[in-house]
Design a protein around this motif. Structure first.
Motif, mmCIF file in Angstrom:
data_model
loop_
_atom_site.group_PDB
_atom_site.id
_atom_site.type_symbol
_atom_site.label_atom_id
_atom_site.label_comp_id
_atom_site.label_asym_id
_atom_site.label_seq_id
_atom_site.Cartn_x
_atom_site.Cartn_y
_atom_site.Cartn_z
ATOM 1 N N LYS A 24 0.830 -1.210 0.000
ATOM 2 C CA LYS A 24 0.000 0.000 0.000
ATOM 3 C C LYS A 24 0.862 1.256 0.000
ATOM 4 C CE LYS A 24 -3.854 -2.356 1.152
ATOM 5 N NZ LYS A 24 -4.228 -3.171 0.060
ATOM 6 N N LYS A 25 2.113 1.113 0.513
ATOM 7 C CA LYS A 25 3.012 2.256 0.640
ATOM 8 C C LYS A 25 4.315 1.968 -0.085
ATOM 9 C CE LYS A 25 1.428 3.833 5.146
ATOM 10 N NZ LYS A 25 1.879 4.256 6.472
ATOM 11 N N TRP A 26 4.921 3.036 -0.587
ATOM 12 C CA TRP A 26 6.239 2.960 -1.211
ATOM 13 C C TRP A 26 7.070 4.090 -0.649
ATOM 14 C CZ3 TRP A 26 9.478 6.162 -3.827
ATOM 15 C CH2 TRP A 26 10.566 5.566 -4.468
ATOM 16 N N GLY A 27 8.380 3.828 -0.465
ATOM 17 C CA GLY A 27 9.261 4.913 -0.084
ATOM 18 C C GLY A 27 10.227 4.609 1.027
ATOM 19 N N ASP A 28 10.399 3.325 1.379
ATOM 20 C CA ASP A 28 11.417 3.043 2.393
ATOM 21 C C ASP A 28 12.794 3.013 1.726
ATOM 22 O OD1 ASP A 28 11.951 0.437 1.363
ATOM 23 O OD2 ASP A 28 10.494 -0.469 2.720
ATOM 24 N N GLU A 29 13.836 2.942 2.520
ATOM 25 C CA GLU A 29 15.195 3.019 1.994
ATOM 26 C C GLU A 29 15.482 1.938 0.955
ATOM 27 O OE1 GLU A 29 19.821 3.069 3.592
ATOM 28 O OE2 GLU A 29 18.183 3.283 5.023
ATOM 29 N N GLY A 30 14.955 0.731 1.179
ATOM 30 C CA GLY A 30 15.149 -0.358 0.221
ATOM 31 C C GLY A 30 14.535 -0.050 -1.130
ATOM 32 N N HIS A 31 13.377 0.613 -1.143
ATOM 33 C CA HIS A 31 12.730 0.983 -2.413
ATOM 34 C C HIS A 31 13.604 1.959 -3.196
ATOM 35 C CE1 HIS A 31 8.670 -0.002 -0.357
ATOM 36 N NE2 HIS A 31 9.146 -1.073 -0.966
ATOM 37 N N TYR A 32 14.145 2.962 -2.497
ATOM 38 C CA TYR A 32 15.027 3.921 -3.161
ATOM 39 C C TYR A 32 16.285 3.240 -3.695
ATOM 40 C CZ TYR A 32 12.225 7.687 -1.091
ATOM 41 O OH TYR A 32 11.213 8.529 -0.747
ATOM 42 N N ASN A 33 16.870 2.395 -2.877
ATOM 43 C CA ASN A 33 18.086 1.693 -3.295
ATOM 44 C C ASN A 33 17.838 0.786 -4.495
ATOM 45 O OD1 ASN A 33 19.584 2.941 -1.302
ATOM 46 N ND2 ASN A 33 19.341 1.266 0.152
ATOM 47 N N ASP A 34 16.684 0.119 -4.516
ATOM 48 C CA ASP A 34 16.346 -0.731 -5.667
ATOM 49 C C ASP A 34 16.211 0.099 -6.939
ATOM 50 O OD1 ASP A 34 16.377 -3.060 -4.173
ATOM 51 O OD2 ASP A 34 14.185 -3.187 -3.981
ATOM 52 N N MET A 35 15.566 1.259 -6.840
ATOM 53 C CA MET A 35 15.402 2.107 -8.013
ATOM 54 C C MET A 35 16.766 2.544 -8.551
ATOM 55 S SD MET A 35 13.072 5.558 -8.446
ATOM 56 C CE MET A 35 11.497 4.726 -8.185
ATOM 57 N N ILE A 36 17.636 2.948 -7.653
ATOM 58 C CA ILE A 36 18.981 3.353 -8.068
ATOM 59 C C ILE A 36 19.715 2.172 -8.697
ATOM 60 C CG2 ILE A 36 21.239 4.094 -7.182
ATOM 61 C CD1 ILE A 36 19.597 5.857 -5.180
ATOM 62 N N LYS A 37 19.576 0.996 -8.129
ATOM 63 C CA LYS A 37 20.233 -0.208 -8.667
ATOM 64 C C LYS A 37 19.775 -0.472 -10.101
ATOM 65 C CE LYS A 37 18.602 -4.222 -8.000
ATOM 66 N NZ LYS A 37 17.986 -5.420 -7.542
ATOM 67 N N TYR A 38 18.472 -0.403 -10.353
ATOM 68 C CA TYR A 38 17.961 -0.623 -11.713
ATOM 69 C C TYR A 38 18.472 0.446 -12.677
ATOM 70 C CZ TYR A 38 14.778 -4.278 -10.134
ATOM 71 O OH TYR A 38 14.245 -5.439 -9.638
ATOM 72 N N PHE A 39 18.469 1.700 -12.235
ATOM 73 C CA PHE A 39 18.944 2.776 -13.095
ATOM 74 C C PHE A 39 20.438 2.642 -13.375
ATOM 75 C CE2 PHE A 39 15.747 6.357 -13.517
ATOM 76 C CZ PHE A 39 14.654 5.533 -13.304
ATOM 77 N N GLU A 40 21.204 2.272 -12.370
ATOM 78 C CA GLU A 40 22.645 2.092 -12.563
ATOM 79 C C GLU A 40 22.931 0.951 -13.548
ATOM 80 O OE1 GLU A 40 25.502 3.711 -11.566
ATOM 81 O OE2 GLU A 40 24.121 5.304 -10.962
ATOM 82 N N ASN A 41 22.145 -0.125 -13.475
ATOM 83 C CA ASN A 41 22.320 -1.220 -14.441
ATOM 84 C C ASN A 41 22.013 -0.751 -15.854
ATOM 85 O OD1 ASN A 41 23.257 -3.203 -12.733
ATOM 86 N ND2 ASN A 41 21.244 -4.057 -12.331
ATOM 87 N N LEU A 42 20.931 -0.008 -16.031
ATOM 88 C CA LEU A 42 20.601 0.523 -17.360
ATOM 89 C C LEU A 42 21.704 1.450 -17.855
ATOM 90 C CD1 LEU A 42 16.814 1.218 -16.798
ATOM 91 C CD2 LEU A 42 17.769 -0.365 -18.498
ATOM 92 N N LYS A 43 22.222 2.264 -16.960
ATOM 93 C CA LYS A 43 23.313 3.170 -17.334
ATOM 94 C C LYS A 43 24.537 2.372 -17.783
ATOM 95 C CE LYS A 43 26.219 6.832 -15.357
ATOM 96 N NZ LYS A 43 27.496 6.220 -15.677
#
Length: 180
Positions: A74-93
């Motif tokens: 129901k909620k998004w925004g804990d530290e793990g969520h942010y870290n996962d987003m960065i991980k996916y973006f870094e892989n794409l980069k």
């Protein structure tokens, strides 16, 4: 060689099933392009239990003959969520942008007609789009179904020519001006 201006056009390649994890592997091979006019297209729906899972139809799986239900987030925004987003973006980069291949995230969104916390939806979109703006070579697109029914992603009322959520509208307006 079919005529026209094909050598000047961008060719957008679909990632493996549009999935970032399947696309950011050595198994996904991009053809050589002497014109340097390739881009990669993927979707971003992580975590799917927040972005895609319906409250009315929770996901289930069977393991050792036991049926398990995966409750939607129901909620998004804990530290793990942010870290996962960065991980996916870094892989794409690393797999594409660093090699001169732009990334177009052709679908981003959250089911809005479910019992998701509205501030989490706003935060998810704001963080994802501002993060994509900070990565040179990225572009993200909001997926909008504009169908006010259960299980849809509704951001823009196309009949009324206005956003359903004023805060999301303001955030996108700020981002379009580079103010975020």
């Amino acid at each position: 060689n079919t005529g026209g201006k094909n050598k000047e056009r961008l060719l957008v390649l679909s990632g493996a099933l549009k999935d970032i994890e399947l696309t950011c592997t050595t198994d996904y091979i991009i053809p050589k392009d002497p014109s340097n006019k390739l881009a990669i297209s993927v979707h971003y729906y992580f975590p799917p239990t927040f972005t895609l899972e319906s409250d009315r139809n929770p996901w289930t799986f069977i393991h050792d003959s036991v049926l398990y239900e995966v409750p939607p987030l129901k909620k998004w925004g804990d530290e793990g969520h942010y870290n996962d987003m960065i991980k996916y973006f870094e892989n794409l980069k690393r797999y594409f942008v660093d090699k001169g291949i732009p990334v177009i995230i052709t679908e981003v969104g959250v089911l809005t007609e479910e019992l998701k916390e509205i501030n989490s939806i706003r935060n998810y979109l704001y963080v994802l789009f501002t993060l994509s703006l900070d990565y040179n070579g990225f572009m993200a697109c909001l997926w909008d179904t504009s169908n006010k029914n259960v299980g849809n992603m509704n951001y823009i009322n196309r009949d009324a020519h206005q956003w359903y959520d004023e805060i999301i509208r303001i955030n996108f307006k700020k981002m379009s001006k580079g103010k975020y």
